[in-house]
Design a protein around this motif. Sequence first.
Motif, PDB file in Angstrom:
ATOM      1  N   ARG A  18       0.721  -1.482  -0.062  1.00 42.96           N
ATOM      2  CA  ARG A  18      -0.126  -0.343  -0.017  1.00 42.96           C
ATOM      3  C   ARG A  18       1.259   1.494  -0.302  1.00 42.96           C
ATOM      4  O   ARG A  18       1.807   0.931   0.402  1.00 42.96           O
ATOM      5  CB  ARG A  18      -1.092   0.144   1.597  1.00 42.96           C
ATOM      6  N   ALA A  19       0.231   2.313  -0.125  1.00 46.32           N
ATOM      7  CA  ALA A  19       0.713   3.507  -0.162  1.00 46.32           C
ATOM      8  C   ALA A  19       0.954   3.755   0.727  1.00 46.32           C
ATOM      9  O   ALA A  19       2.649   4.614   1.393  1.00 46.32           O
ATOM     10  CB  ALA A  19       0.181   4.760  -1.171  1.00 46.32           C
ATOM     11  N   THR A  20       0.569   3.619   1.760  1.00 47.04           N
ATOM     12  CA  THR A  20       0.722   4.280   3.752  1.00 47.04           C
ATOM     13  C   THR A  20       0.074   3.402   3.949  1.00 47.04           C
ATOM     14  O   THR A  20      -1.236   2.142   3.649  1.00 47.04           O
ATOM     15  CB  THR A  20      -0.073   5.041   3.880  1.00 47.04           C
ATOM     16  N   ASN A  21       0.765   2.706   5.522  1.00 44.81           N
ATOM     17  CA  ASN A  21      -0.036   1.587   5.914  1.00 44.81           C
ATOM     18  C   ASN A  21      -1.429   2.628   6.867  1.00 44.81           C
ATOM     19  O   ASN A  21      -1.784   3.753   7.032  1.00 44.81           O
ATOM     20  CB  ASN A  21       1.019   1.881   7.197  1.00 44.81           C
ATOM     21  N   ALA A  22      -1.846   2.227   8.145  1.00 45.45           N
ATOM     22  CA  ALA A  22      -2.786   2.363   8.746  1.00 45.45           C
ATOM     23  C   ALA A  22      -2.507   3.696   9.888  1.00 45.45           C
ATOM     24  O   ALA A  22      -3.064   4.112   9.470  1.00 45.45           O
ATOM     25  CB  ALA A  22      -3.678   1.530  10.144  1.00 45.45           C
ATOM     26  N   ALA A  23      -1.118   3.975   9.772  1.00 48.28           N
ATOM     27  CA  ALA A  23      -0.617   5.153  10.733  1.00 48.28           C
ATOM     28  C   ALA A  23      -0.582   6.664   9.757  1.00 48.28           C
ATOM     29  O   ALA A  23      -0.137   7.246   9.635  1.00 48.28           O
ATOM     30  CB  ALA A  23       0.324   4.709  11.488  1.00 48.28           C
ATOM     31  N   GLY A  24      -0.662   6.266   8.300  1.00 49.57           N
ATOM     32  CA  GLY A  24       0.236   6.516   7.284  1.00 49.57           C
ATOM     33  C   GLY A  24       0.894   7.559   7.051  1.00 49.57           C
ATOM     34  O   GLY A  24       1.804   8.027   6.694  1.00 49.57           O
ATOM     35  N   GLN A  25       2.055   6.379   7.141  1.00 51.96           N
ATOM     36  CA  GLN A  25       3.329   6.312   7.286  1.00 51.96           C
ATOM     37  C   GLN A  25       3.602   5.513   5.755  1.00 51.96           C
ATOM     38  O   GLN A  25       2.727   4.925   5.432  1.00 51.96           O
ATOM     39  CB  GLN A  25       4.218   5.216   8.018  1.00 51.96           C
ATOM     40  N   SER A  26       4.770   6.575   4.586  1.00 54.55           N
ATOM     41  CA  SER A  26       5.348   5.166   4.041  1.00 54.55           C
ATOM     42  C   SER A  26       5.953   4.751   3.471  1.00 54.55           C
ATOM     43  O   SER A  26       6.135   3.427   2.375  1.00 54.55           O
ATOM     44  CB  SER A  26       5.153   6.819   2.889  1.00 54.55           C
ATOM     45  N   THR A  27       6.324   4.706   4.803  1.00 48.10           N
ATOM     46  CA  THR A  27       7.400   3.001   5.190  1.00 48.10           C
ATOM     47  C   THR A  27       7.176   2.863   6.277  1.00 48.10           C
ATOM     48  O   THR A  27       6.820   2.753   7.365  1.00 48.10           O
ATOM     49  CB  THR A  27       9.067   3.345   4.061  1.00 48.10           C
ATOM     50  N   GLY A  40       7.418  -4.442  15.339  1.00 46.94           N
ATOM     51  CA  GLY A  40       8.312  -3.708  13.975  1.00 46.94           C
ATOM     52  C   GLY A  40      10.502  -3.774  14.385  1.00 46.94           C
ATOM     53  O   GLY A  40      10.043  -4.810  14.566  1.00 46.94           O
ATOM     54  N   ALA A  41      10.347  -2.615  12.991  1.00 50.93           N
ATOM     55  CA  ALA A  41      12.122  -2.668  13.057  1.00 50.93           C
ATOM     56  C   ALA A  41      12.660  -2.491  14.601  1.00 50.93           C
ATOM     57  O   ALA A  41      13.779  -2.936  14.361  1.00 50.93           O
ATOM     58  CB  ALA A  41      12.252  -1.205  11.774  1.00 50.93           C
ATOM     59  N   ILE A  63      13.239  -3.546   3.645  1.00 52.95           N
ATOM     60  CA  ILE A  63      14.290  -2.752   3.553  1.00 52.95           C
ATOM     61  C   ILE A  63      14.417  -1.599   3.294  1.00 52.95           C
ATOM     62  O   ILE A  63      14.785  -0.689   3.850  1.00 52.95           O
ATOM     63  CB  ILE A  63      15.540  -3.628   2.863  1.00 52.95           C
ATOM     64  N   ALA A  64      13.982  -0.753   2.485  1.00 52.73           N
ATOM     65  CA  ALA A  64      13.431   0.773   2.143  1.00 52.73           C
ATOM     66  C   ALA A  64      13.216   1.356   3.417  1.00 52.73           C
ATOM     67  O   ALA A  64      13.481   2.303   3.653  1.00 52.73           O
ATOM     68  CB  ALA A  64      11.736   0.512   1.631  1.00 52.73           C
ATOM     69  N   HIS A  65      12.342   0.765   4.164  1.00 55.11           N
ATOM     70  CA  HIS A  65      11.634   1.196   5.445  1.00 55.11           C
ATOM     71  C   HIS A  65      13.143   1.609   6.364  1.00 55.11           C
ATOM     72  O   HIS A  65      13.292   2.514   6.982  1.00 55.11           O
ATOM     73  CB  HIS A  65      11.259   0.691   6.193  1.00 55.11           C
ATOM     74  N   LEU A  66      13.903   0.189   6.307  1.00 55.37           N
ATOM     75  CA  LEU A  66      15.449   0.275   7.404  1.00 55.37           C
ATOM     76  C   LEU A  66      15.925   1.228   6.926  1.00 55.37           C
ATOM     77  O   LEU A  66      16.503   2.202   7.897  1.00 55.37           O
ATOM     78  CB  LEU A  66      15.983  -0.919   7.295  1.00 55.37           C
TER      79      LEU A  66
END
Length: 224
Positions: A18-27, A40-41, A63-66
């Motif tokens: 998804r473009a964003t998760n439930a918290a509105g984060q893009s990663t 999470g991470a 890995i993009a989030h990290l």
Amino acid sequence: MSDTLAWNTYARTRPERRATNAAGQSTWFNWTQYPDHGPGAELLNPSPGRTALDLGCGKGGNIAHLATLGAPSTGVDISPTQIDAARARWGGANPGLAFLRADAHAFLRNTEKQWDAIYSVYGVLWFTDPAVSLPLVHERLAPGGTLAFSHRPPTPGCYGCQASYIPRGEDEDPHVVRRWDYTPEAWRDLLTDAGYSAVTTEVIPAPPGRRKVGTLLVTARKAA
């Protein structure tokens, strides 16, 4: 890992993150098969300069989030389709992020680099023989480094190497790949025998109102 054709077929069946998760984060980081669920991470202790390696990175969301947290990050996958999708979505987002198409065991054998965190989410640590994978990962972990992986818990009584099926078309037989299913206790013994310490294993229950299949999550460390 298993053959490229099978994992390319699998890649084509997987939806985009998804473009964003439930918290509105893009990663974001997700260990389980359910969205917006589980830890999470933080299990990998990410911080600027602390390197991370994703074995079986798929389309690269974890890995993009990290990388956004300042961790120089590398994602490895045997499927060109997965790597192309990962590069298309995330490749230009962070100079500390790299995606490599490679067999995981060959990659680990042919590099001299070490990482502070190596992990696999429904990836290499499930679909390769731990007698081979665990020593290779241990060698490539930096002292004090963290290994973590997740996959579906085993079916009771069905342990060790199992067949797993990747569907193709209606008139085609599925691809058959291998996975290695063990109880939490068996994983603890395997990791301890391979030289890891501080081993933890748990089954994270499925979210309320969803299917009852949870997620087996394993963490361990290499001695400092």
